[in-house]
Design a protein around this motif. Sequence first.
Motif, PDB file in Angstrom:
ATOM      1  N   TYR A  87      20.736  -1.406  13.883  1.00 50.28           N
ATOM      2  CA  TYR A  87      20.802  -2.542  13.006  1.00 50.28           C
ATOM      3  C   TYR A  87      20.909  -1.304  11.020  1.00 50.28           C
ATOM      4  O   TYR A  87      21.231  -2.140  10.514  1.00 50.28           O
ATOM      5  N   PHE A  88      20.397  -0.402  11.526  1.00 50.52           N
ATOM      6  CA  PHE A  88      20.359   0.067   9.855  1.00 50.52           C
ATOM      7  C   PHE A  88      20.775   1.605  10.219  1.00 50.52           C
ATOM      8  O   PHE A  88      19.446   2.432  10.179  1.00 50.52           O
ATOM      9  N   PRO A  89      22.028   2.086  10.141  1.00 44.52           N
ATOM     10  CA  PRO A  89      22.293   3.528  10.385  1.00 44.52           C
ATOM     11  C   PRO A  89      21.743   4.131   9.440  1.00 44.52           C
ATOM     12  O   PRO A  89      21.896   3.614   8.152  1.00 44.52           O
ATOM     13  N   PRO A  90      21.754   5.163   9.417  1.00 45.98           N
ATOM     14  CA  PRO A  90      21.825   6.108   8.475  1.00 45.98           C
ATOM     15  C   PRO A  90      22.492   6.506   6.957  1.00 45.98           C
ATOM     16  O   PRO A  90      22.084   6.413   5.949  1.00 45.98           O
ATOM     17  N   GLU A  91      23.713   6.227   7.603  1.00 46.73           N
ATOM     18  CA  GLU A  91      24.821   6.212   6.084  1.00 46.73           C
ATOM     19  C   GLU A  91      24.544   4.463   4.852  1.00 46.73           C
ATOM     20  O   GLU A  91      25.028   4.547   4.014  1.00 46.73           O
ATOM     21  N   GLU A  92      23.592   4.354   5.978  1.00 43.90           N
ATOM     22  CA  GLU A  92      23.383   2.486   4.697  1.00 43.90           C
ATOM     23  C   GLU A  92      21.898   2.740   4.138  1.00 43.90           C
ATOM     24  O   GLU A  92      21.298   1.597   4.885  1.00 43.90           O
ATOM     25  N   PRO A  93      21.001   3.730   3.214  1.00 43.42           N
ATOM     26  CA  PRO A  93      19.750   3.850   3.196  1.00 43.42           C
ATOM     27  C   PRO A  93      19.028   2.253   2.251  1.00 43.42           C
ATOM     28  O   PRO A  93      18.361   2.111   2.765  1.00 43.42           O
ATOM     29  N   GLN A  94      20.352   1.954   1.396  1.00 41.33           N
ATOM     30  CA  GLN A  94      20.085   0.358   0.358  1.00 41.33           C
ATOM     31  C   GLN A  94      19.835  -0.333   0.929  1.00 41.33           C
ATOM     32  O   GLN A  94      18.762  -1.515   1.034  1.00 41.33           O
ATOM     33  N   LYS A  95      20.458  -0.588   2.677  1.00 47.39           N
ATOM     34  CA  LYS A  95      20.089  -2.332   3.037  1.00 47.39           C
ATOM     35  C   LYS A  95      18.575  -2.175   3.963  1.00 47.39           C
ATOM     36  O   LYS A  95      17.887  -3.135   3.596  1.00 47.39           O
ATOM     37  N   PHE A  96      18.094  -0.936   4.220  1.00 41.54           N
ATOM     38  CA  PHE A  96      16.868  -0.779   4.619  1.00 41.54           C
ATOM     39  C   PHE A  96      15.459  -0.610   3.959  1.00 41.54           C
ATOM     40  O   PHE A  96      14.648  -1.719   3.879  1.00 41.54           O
ATOM     41  N   ALA A  97      16.434   0.145   2.318  1.00 46.12           N
ATOM     42  CA  ALA A  97      15.188  -0.164   1.031  1.00 46.12           C
ATOM     43  C   ALA A  97      14.863  -1.291   0.972  1.00 46.12           C
ATOM     44  O   ALA A  97      14.157  -2.491   0.245  1.00 46.12           O
ATOM     45  N   MET A 112      38.513  15.460  12.521  1.00 46.41           N
ATOM     46  CA  MET A 112      37.710  15.258  11.412  1.00 46.41           C
ATOM     47  C   MET A 112      36.142  14.373  12.381  1.00 46.41           C
ATOM     48  O   MET A 112      36.776  13.259  13.217  1.00 46.41           O
ATOM     49  N   ALA A 113      35.464  14.469  12.027  1.00 45.90           N
ATOM     50  CA  ALA A 113      34.303  13.771  12.902  1.00 45.90           C
ATOM     51  C   ALA A 113      33.966  12.394  12.540  1.00 45.90           C
ATOM     52  O   ALA A 113      34.419  12.032  11.442  1.00 45.90           O
ATOM     53  N   SER A 114      33.270  11.217  13.334  1.00 51.56           N
ATOM     54  CA  SER A 114      34.062  10.382  12.586  1.00 51.56           C
ATOM     55  C   SER A 114      32.065   9.878  12.075  1.00 51.56           C
ATOM     56  O   SER A 114      31.357  10.673  12.347  1.00 51.56           O
ATOM     57  N   SER A 115      31.435   8.820  11.542  1.00 48.70           N
ATOM     58  CA  SER A 115      30.841   8.715  10.744  1.00 48.70           C
ATOM     59  C   SER A 115      29.609   8.578  11.904  1.00 48.70           C
ATOM     60  O   SER A 115      28.419   8.922  11.806  1.00 48.70           O
ATOM     61  N   SER A 116      30.034   7.861  13.199  1.00 51.26           N
ATOM     62  CA  SER A 116      28.974   7.578  13.762  1.00 51.26           C
ATOM     63  C   SER A 116      28.851   9.351  14.523  1.00 51.26           C
ATOM     64  O   SER A 116      27.595   9.377  15.098  1.00 51.26           O
ATOM     65  N   SER A 117      29.520   9.749  15.013  1.00 49.76           N
ATOM     66  CA  SER A 117      29.592  11.278  15.476  1.00 49.76           C
ATOM     67  C   SER A 117      28.637  12.114  14.213  1.00 49.76           C
ATOM     68  O   SER A 117      27.519  12.762  14.604  1.00 49.76           O
ATOM     69  N   LEU A 118      28.687  11.751  13.175  1.00 46.02           N
ATOM     70  CA  LEU A 118      28.595  13.168  11.855  1.00 46.02           C
ATOM     71  C   LEU A 118      26.618  12.667  11.924  1.00 46.02           C
ATOM     72  O   LEU A 118      26.194  13.301  11.802  1.00 46.02           O
ATOM     73  N   TYR A 119      26.593  10.753  12.577  1.00 45.59           N
ATOM     74  CA  TYR A 119      25.319  10.697  12.228  1.00 45.59           C
ATOM     75  C   TYR A 119      24.369  10.651  13.074  1.00 45.59           C
ATOM     76  O   TYR A 119      22.839  10.410  13.147  1.00 45.59           O
ATOM     77  N   SER A 120      24.953  11.319  14.759  1.00 49.06           N
ATOM     78  CA  SER A 120      24.726  10.424  15.842  1.00 49.06           C
ATOM     79  C   SER A 120      22.850  11.511  16.257  1.00 49.06           C
ATOM     80  O   SER A 120      22.182  11.406  16.743  1.00 49.06           O
ATOM     81  N   ASN A 121      22.890  11.731  15.268  1.00 51.65           N
ATOM     82  CA  ASN A 121      21.324  12.985  15.440  1.00 51.65           C
ATOM     83  C   ASN A 121      20.439  12.741  14.471  1.00 51.65           C
ATOM     84  O   ASN A 121      19.558  13.335  13.927  1.00 51.65           O
ATOM     85  N   SER A 122      20.600  12.122  13.102  1.00 55.00           N
ATOM     86  CA  SER A 122      19.837  12.101  12.014  1.00 55.00           C
ATOM     87  C   SER A 122      19.256  10.327  13.178  1.00 55.00           C
ATOM     88  O   SER A 122      19.551   9.673  13.317  1.00 55.00           O
ATOM     89  N   PRO A 123      18.182  10.471  11.852  1.00 52.97           N
ATOM     90  CA  PRO A 123      17.125   9.285  11.948  1.00 52.97           C
ATOM     91  C   PRO A 123      17.727   8.095  11.569  1.00 52.97           C
ATOM     92  O   PRO A 123      18.806   7.997  10.450  1.00 52.97           O
ATOM     93  N   CYS A 124      17.245   6.797  11.955  1.00 53.66           N
ATOM     94  CA  CYS A 124      18.035   5.482  11.191  1.00 53.66           C
ATOM     95  C   CYS A 124      17.516   5.434   9.944  1.00 53.66           C
ATOM     96  O   CYS A 124      16.401   6.501   9.706  1.00 53.66           O
ATOM     97  N   ALA A 125      18.323   4.360   9.147  1.00 51.89           N
ATOM     98  CA  ALA A 125      17.861   4.721   7.797  1.00 51.89           C
ATOM     99  C   ALA A 125      16.526   4.255   7.719  1.00 51.89           C
ATOM    100  O   ALA A 125      15.935   4.310   6.394  1.00 51.89           O
ATOM    101  N   ALA A 126      15.797   3.297   8.263  1.00 48.07           N
ATOM    102  CA  ALA A 126      14.816   2.910   8.155  1.00 48.07           C
ATOM    103  C   ALA A 126      13.174   4.199   8.866  1.00 48.07           C
ATOM    104  O   ALA A 126      12.804   4.475   7.482  1.00 48.07           O
ATOM    105  N   CYS A 127      13.455   4.561   9.465  1.00 43.60           N
ATOM    106  CA  CYS A 127      12.345   6.358  10.147  1.00 43.60           C
ATOM    107  C   CYS A 127      12.555   7.058   8.727  1.00 43.60           C
ATOM    108  O   CYS A 127      11.800   7.376   8.876  1.00 43.60           O
TER     109      CYS A 127
END
Lengths: 158, 158
Positions: free
Chosen positions: A32-42, A1-16
Amino acid sequence: MASSSSLYSNSPCAACKFLRRKCMPDCIFAPYFPPEEPQKFANVHKIFGASNVSKLLNEVQPHQREDAVNSLAYEAEARIKDPVYGCVGAISVLQRQVITLQKELDSTNADLIRYNEILPNHGGSSSPPPPPTFYYPSPWNNDDPLGDAYHTGGGGNI
Amino acid sequence: MASSSSLYSNSPCAACKFLRRKCMPDCIFAPYFPPEEPQKFANVHKIFGASNVSKLLNEVQPHQREDAVNSLAYEAEARIKDPVYGCVGAISVLQRQVITLQKELDSTNADLIRYNEILPNHGGSSSPPPPPTFYYPSPWNNDDPLGDAYHTGGGGNI
Protein backbone atom coordinates in the motif's frame (compact mmCIF):
# COMPACT_ATOMS: atom_id res chain seq x y z
CA MET A 1 11.43 1.44 -21.14
CA ALA A 2 11.04 -0.19 -17.77
CA SER A 3 7.72 0.19 -16.07
CA SER A 4 7.39 1.89 -12.72
CA SER A 5 6.88 -1.43 -10.93
CA SER A 6 9.96 -3.07 -12.41
CA LEU A 7 12.00 0.03 -11.75
CA TYR A 8 11.17 -0.21 -8.07
CA SER A 9 10.79 -3.94 -7.63
CA ASN A 10 13.97 -4.22 -5.57
CA SER A 11 13.47 -1.02 -3.62
CA PRO A 12 12.16 -1.05 -0.08
CA CYS A 13 8.59 0.22 0.26
CA ALA A 14 8.07 3.87 1.17
CA ALA A 15 7.37 2.93 4.80
CA CYS A 16 10.53 0.88 5.29
CA LYS A 17 12.60 3.50 3.50
CA PHE A 18 11.16 6.20 5.78
CA LEU A 19 11.70 4.08 8.89
CA ARG A 20 15.18 3.00 7.67
CA ARG A 21 14.53 -0.68 8.08
CA LYS A 22 14.83 -3.72 5.82
CA CYS A 23 11.69 -4.32 3.79
CA MET A 24 10.82 -7.99 4.29
CA PRO A 25 8.72 -10.03 1.84
CA ASP A 26 5.83 -10.06 4.32
CA CYS A 27 5.99 -6.31 5.06
CA ILE A 28 2.47 -5.17 6.00
CA PHE A 29 3.06 -1.73 4.46
CA ALA A 30 4.65 -2.71 1.14
CA PRO A 31 1.47 -3.39 -0.90
CA TYR A 32 0.00 0.00 0.00
CA PHE A 33 3.00 2.30 0.26
CA PRO A 34 5.01 1.94 -2.96
CA PRO A 35 8.44 3.60 -3.02
CA GLU A 36 7.31 6.06 -5.69
CA GLU A 37 4.79 7.64 -3.28
CA PRO A 38 6.96 8.62 -0.29
CA GLN A 39 4.65 11.46 0.82
CA LYS A 40 1.72 9.10 1.36
CA PHE A 41 3.55 7.25 4.13
CA ALA A 42 5.19 10.39 5.52
CA ASN A 43 1.72 11.90 6.00
CA VAL A 44 0.10 8.93 7.74
CA HIS A 45 3.21 8.49 9.89
CA LYS A 46 3.10 12.15 10.98
CA ILE A 47 -0.57 12.06 11.92
CA PHE A 48 -1.23 8.49 13.10
CA GLY A 49 2.22 7.02 13.69
CA ALA A 50 3.59 3.95 11.92
CA SER A 51 2.76 1.68 14.85
CA ASN A 52 -0.93 2.68 14.87
CA VAL A 53 -1.18 2.25 11.09
CA SER A 54 0.38 -1.20 11.35
CA LYS A 55 -2.01 -2.18 14.16
CA LEU A 56 -5.01 -0.97 12.18
CA LEU A 57 -3.94 -2.87 9.06
CA ASN A 58 -3.62 -6.04 11.09
CA GLU A 59 -7.10 -5.54 12.56
CA VAL A 60 -8.92 -5.33 9.20
CA GLN A 61 -9.37 -8.00 6.55
CA PRO A 62 -6.69 -8.18 3.85
CA HIS A 63 -9.19 -7.16 1.15
CA GLN A 64 -10.07 -4.04 3.17
CA ARG A 65 -6.52 -2.83 3.68
CA GLU A 66 -6.20 -0.81 0.50
CA ASP A 67 -9.34 1.17 1.32
CA ALA A 68 -8.18 1.57 4.92
CA VAL A 69 -4.81 2.97 3.82
CA ASN A 70 -6.42 5.31 1.31
CA SER A 71 -8.85 6.70 3.87
CA LEU A 72 -6.01 7.13 6.40
CA ALA A 73 -3.95 8.95 3.77
CA TYR A 74 -6.92 11.19 2.97
CA GLU A 75 -7.45 12.02 6.64
CA ALA A 76 -3.75 12.62 7.23
CA GLU A 77 -3.45 14.99 4.28
CA ALA A 78 -6.54 16.89 5.46
CA ARG A 79 -5.10 17.22 8.98
CA ILE A 80 -1.77 18.49 7.63
CA LYS A 81 -3.58 21.07 5.49
CA ASP A 82 -5.89 22.08 8.33
CA PRO A 83 -4.39 21.19 11.72
CA VAL A 84 -7.40 22.48 13.65
CA TYR A 85 -10.29 20.83 11.83
CA GLY A 86 -8.78 18.21 9.54
CA CYS A 87 -11.35 16.40 7.45
CA VAL A 88 -14.03 17.05 10.08
CA GLY A 89 -14.19 20.53 8.55
CA ALA A 90 -15.29 18.96 5.27
CA ILE A 91 -18.01 16.97 7.04
CA SER A 92 -19.34 20.10 8.64
CA VAL A 93 -19.40 22.03 5.34
CA LEU A 94 -21.06 19.14 3.52
CA GLN A 95 -23.70 18.64 6.24
CA ARG A 96 -24.69 22.30 5.93
CA GLN A 97 -24.81 22.04 2.15
CA VAL A 98 -27.13 19.02 2.37
CA ILE A 99 -29.48 20.86 4.77
CA THR A 100 -29.53 23.99 2.58
CA LEU A 101 -30.18 22.00 -0.61
CA GLN A 102 -32.94 19.98 1.03
CA LYS A 103 -34.71 23.16 2.18
CA GLU A 104 -34.38 24.67 -1.30
CA LEU A 105 -35.77 21.49 -2.84
CA ASP A 106 -38.71 21.38 -0.41
CA SER A 107 -39.55 24.99 -1.28
CA THR A 108 -39.32 24.40 -5.04
CA ASN A 109 -41.48 21.28 -4.78
CA ALA A 110 -44.09 23.26 -2.85
CA ASP A 111 -44.14 25.82 -5.70
CA LEU A 112 -44.62 23.01 -8.23
CA ILE A 113 -47.56 21.61 -6.25
CA ARG A 114 -49.20 25.05 -6.29
CA TYR A 115 -48.77 25.27 -10.08
CA ASN A 116 -50.36 21.87 -10.49
CA GLU A 117 -53.36 22.91 -8.43
CA ILE A 118 -53.88 26.03 -10.59
CA LEU A 119 -53.35 24.23 -13.88
CA PRO A 120 -54.25 20.55 -13.41
CA ASN A 121 -54.59 19.73 -17.16
CA HIS A 122 -51.57 21.58 -18.47
CA GLY A 123 -47.93 21.74 -17.70
CA GLY A 124 -44.98 19.66 -18.61
CA SER A 125 -46.03 16.56 -16.75
CA SER A 126 -49.49 15.03 -16.47
CA SER A 127 -49.16 14.10 -12.81
CA PRO A 128 -48.27 16.39 -9.92
CA PRO A 129 -44.64 16.37 -8.92
CA PRO A 130 -43.80 13.81 -6.28
CA PRO A 131 -43.27 15.11 -2.79
CA PRO A 132 -39.65 15.35 -1.74
CA THR A 133 -38.57 11.93 -0.65
CA PHE A 134 -34.83 12.36 -0.44
CA TYR A 135 -33.55 11.00 2.78
CA TYR A 136 -30.23 12.21 4.06
CA PRO A 137 -29.09 10.53 7.22
CA SER A 138 -26.01 11.92 8.82
CA PRO A 139 -23.46 9.14 9.44
CA TRP A 140 -23.82 9.54 13.20
CA ASN A 141 -26.39 12.19 13.96
CA ASN A 142 -27.75 15.37 12.45
CA ASP A 143 -25.75 17.68 14.66
CA ASP A 144 -23.00 19.65 13.11
CA PRO A 145 -19.83 18.14 14.59
CA LEU A 146 -18.18 21.52 14.91
CA GLY A 147 -21.02 23.94 15.60
CA ASP A 148 -21.16 27.60 14.69
CA ALA A 149 -17.63 28.47 15.76
CA TYR A 150 -16.22 26.63 12.76
CA HIS A 151 -18.50 28.31 10.25
CA THR A 152 -18.14 31.83 11.57
CA GLY A 153 -14.39 31.54 11.89
CA GLY A 154 -14.49 31.92 15.66
CA GLY A 155 -12.59 29.69 18.00
CA GLY A 156 -13.33 28.06 21.29
CA ASN A 157 -12.96 30.05 24.47
CA ILE A 158 -10.17 29.25 26.83
CA MET B 1 -23.96 18.39 46.53
CA ALA B 2 -20.56 19.08 44.99
CA SER B 3 -20.51 20.05 41.35
CA SER B 4 -18.69 17.94 38.79
CA SER B 5 -15.85 20.44 38.53
CA SER B 6 -15.24 20.63 42.29
CA LEU B 7 -15.47 16.87 42.58
CA TYR B 8 -12.67 16.49 40.10
CA SER B 9 -10.66 19.64 40.75
CA ASN B 10 -7.85 17.70 42.42
CA SER B 11 -7.94 14.75 40.05
CA PRO B 12 -5.43 14.38 37.25
CA CYS B 13 -6.85 15.02 33.80
CA ALA B 14 -8.06 12.04 31.77
CA ALA B 15 -4.84 12.01 29.74
CA CYS B 16 -2.48 11.96 32.74
CA LYS B 17 -4.63 9.37 34.47
CA PHE B 18 -4.55 7.19 31.34
CA LEU B 19 -0.80 7.67 30.95
CA ARG B 20 -0.25 7.19 34.70
CA ARG B 21 1.75 10.36 35.13
CA LYS B 22 1.50 13.36 37.44
CA CYS B 23 -0.79 16.05 36.03
CA MET B 24 1.18 19.30 36.25
CA PRO B 25 -0.44 22.75 36.36
CA ASP B 26 0.76 23.47 32.81
CA CYS B 27 -0.45 20.12 31.38
CA ILE B 28 -1.28 20.63 27.69
CA PHE B 29 -4.08 18.04 27.85
CA ALA B 30 -5.84 19.10 31.07
CA PRO B 31 -8.11 21.86 29.68
CA TYR B 32 -9.49 19.56 26.98
CA PHE B 33 -9.52 16.13 28.59
CA PRO B 34 -11.37 16.40 31.91
CA PRO B 35 -11.24 13.37 34.19
CA GLU B 36 -14.97 12.77 33.82
CA GLU B 37 -14.52 12.02 30.09
CA PRO B 38 -11.93 9.21 30.09
CA GLN B 39 -13.12 7.73 26.78
CA LYS B 40 -12.39 10.91 24.85
CA PHE B 41 -8.66 10.64 25.58
CA ALA B 42 -8.61 6.86 25.27
CA ASN B 43 -9.99 7.21 21.72
CA VAL B 44 -7.56 9.87 20.49
CA HIS B 45 -4.68 8.01 22.12
CA LYS B 46 -5.64 4.78 20.37
CA ILE B 47 -5.92 6.37 16.93
CA PHE B 48 -3.37 9.21 16.94
CA GLY B 49 -1.14 8.52 19.92
CA ALA B 50 -0.66 10.87 22.87
CA SER B 51 2.61 12.21 21.49
CA ASN B 52 1.05 13.22 18.16
CA VAL B 53 -1.90 14.88 19.91
CA SER B 54 0.47 16.82 22.15
CA LYS B 55 2.55 17.92 19.15
CA LEU B 56 -0.54 19.05 17.27
CA LEU B 57 -1.84 21.04 20.25
CA ASN B 58 1.49 22.81 20.53
CA GLU B 59 1.41 23.66 16.82
CA VAL B 60 -1.96 25.45 16.88
CA GLN B 61 -2.93 28.67 18.67
CA PRO B 62 -4.26 28.32 22.22
CA HIS B 63 -7.72 29.58 21.16
CA GLN B 64 -7.88 26.86 18.49
CA ARG B 65 -7.01 23.95 20.76
CA GLU B 66 -10.50 23.16 21.94
CA ASP B 67 -11.75 22.86 18.34
CA ALA B 68 -8.66 20.82 17.42
CA VAL B 69 -9.27 18.36 20.26
CA ASN B 70 -12.95 18.06 19.43
CA SER B 71 -12.25 17.34 15.78
CA LEU B 72 -9.58 14.79 16.73
CA ALA B 73 -12.02 13.12 19.12
CA TYR B 74 -14.65 13.02 16.39
CA GLU B 75 -12.22 11.48 13.89
CA ALA B 76 -10.95 8.97 16.45
CA GLU B 77 -14.45 7.81 17.38
CA ALA B 78 -15.34 7.44 13.71
CA ARG B 79 -12.23 5.36 13.06
CA ILE B 80 -12.96 3.10 16.04
CA LYS B 81 -16.53 2.58 14.80
CA ASP B 82 -15.40 2.02 11.20
CA PRO B 83 -11.72 0.94 11.07
CA VAL B 84 -11.69 0.78 7.27
CA TYR B 85 -13.21 4.13 6.30
CA GLY B 86 -13.34 6.22 9.49
CA CYS B 87 -14.90 9.61 8.95
CA VAL B 88 -13.87 9.60 5.29
CA GLY B 89 -16.88 7.32 4.82
CA ALA B 90 -19.10 10.17 5.99
CA ILE B 91 -17.48 12.57 3.53
CA SER B 92 -18.13 10.18 0.70
CA VAL B 93 -21.79 9.67 1.67
CA LEU B 94 -22.34 13.41 2.08
CA GLN B 95 -20.67 14.25 -1.24
CA ARG B 96 -23.02 11.87 -3.01
CA GLN B 97 -26.02 13.33 -1.20
CA VAL B 98 -25.05 16.85 -2.27
CA ILE B 99 -24.69 15.76 -5.92
CA THR B 100 -28.05 13.92 -5.87
CA LEU B 101 -29.86 16.83 -4.23
CA GLN B 102 -28.37 19.35 -6.66
CA LYS B 103 -29.52 17.25 -9.63
CA GLU B 104 -33.01 16.95 -8.15
CA LEU B 105 -33.14 20.69 -7.55
CA ASP B 106 -31.98 21.47 -11.10
CA SER B 107 -34.71 19.21 -12.47
CA THR B 108 -37.42 20.73 -10.28
CA ASN B 109 -36.34 24.25 -11.21
CA ALA B 110 -36.52 23.31 -14.90
CA ASP B 111 -40.14 22.13 -14.33
CA LEU B 112 -40.98 25.41 -12.65
CA ILE B 113 -39.58 27.40 -15.58
CA ARG B 114 -41.79 25.38 -17.95
CA TYR B 115 -44.86 26.11 -15.83
CA ASN B 116 -44.05 29.81 -15.89
CA GLU B 117 -43.80 29.80 -19.69
CA ILE B 118 -47.23 28.13 -19.98
CA LEU B 119 -48.91 30.34 -17.42
CA PRO B 120 -47.00 33.63 -17.26
CA ASN B 121 -49.75 35.61 -15.47
CA HIS B 122 -50.76 33.01 -12.93
CA GLY B 123 -49.08 30.91 -10.37
CA GLY B 124 -47.88 31.51 -6.89
CA SER B 125 -45.19 33.99 -7.80
CA SER B 126 -45.30 36.76 -10.40
CA SER B 127 -41.74 36.25 -11.61
CA PRO B 128 -40.17 33.04 -12.89
CA PRO B 129 -38.21 31.08 -10.32
CA PRO B 130 -34.56 31.97 -10.17
CA PRO B 131 -32.17 29.56 -11.80
CA PRO B 132 -30.36 27.27 -9.37
CA THR B 133 -27.46 29.18 -7.99
CA PHE B 134 -26.36 26.93 -5.16
CA TYR B 135 -22.66 26.39 -5.32
CA TYR B 136 -21.23 23.36 -3.61
CA PRO B 137 -17.48 23.16 -3.69
CA SER B 138 -15.94 20.02 -2.34
CA PRO B 139 -13.32 20.81 0.30
CA TRP B 140 -10.53 19.50 -1.90
CA ASN B 141 -11.97 18.40 -5.21
CA ASN B 142 -15.19 17.01 -6.58
CA ASP B 143 -13.96 13.45 -6.73
CA ASP B 144 -15.39 10.98 -4.33
CA PRO B 145 -12.48 10.19 -1.99
CA LEU B 146 -13.37 6.52 -1.85
CA GLY B 147 -14.83 5.73 -5.24
CA ASP B 148 -17.42 3.11 -6.05
CA ALA B 149 -15.91 0.33 -3.94
CA TYR B 150 -17.03 2.07 -0.76
CA HIS B 151 -20.61 2.57 -1.93
CA THR B 152 -21.13 -0.84 -3.38
CA GLY B 153 -19.59 -2.55 -0.37
CA GLY B 154 -16.74 -3.98 -2.42
CA GLY B 155 -13.16 -3.83 -1.31
CA GLY B 156 -9.86 -3.24 -3.01
CA ASN B 157 -8.12 -6.02 -4.86
CA ILE B 158 -5.02 -7.53 -3.41
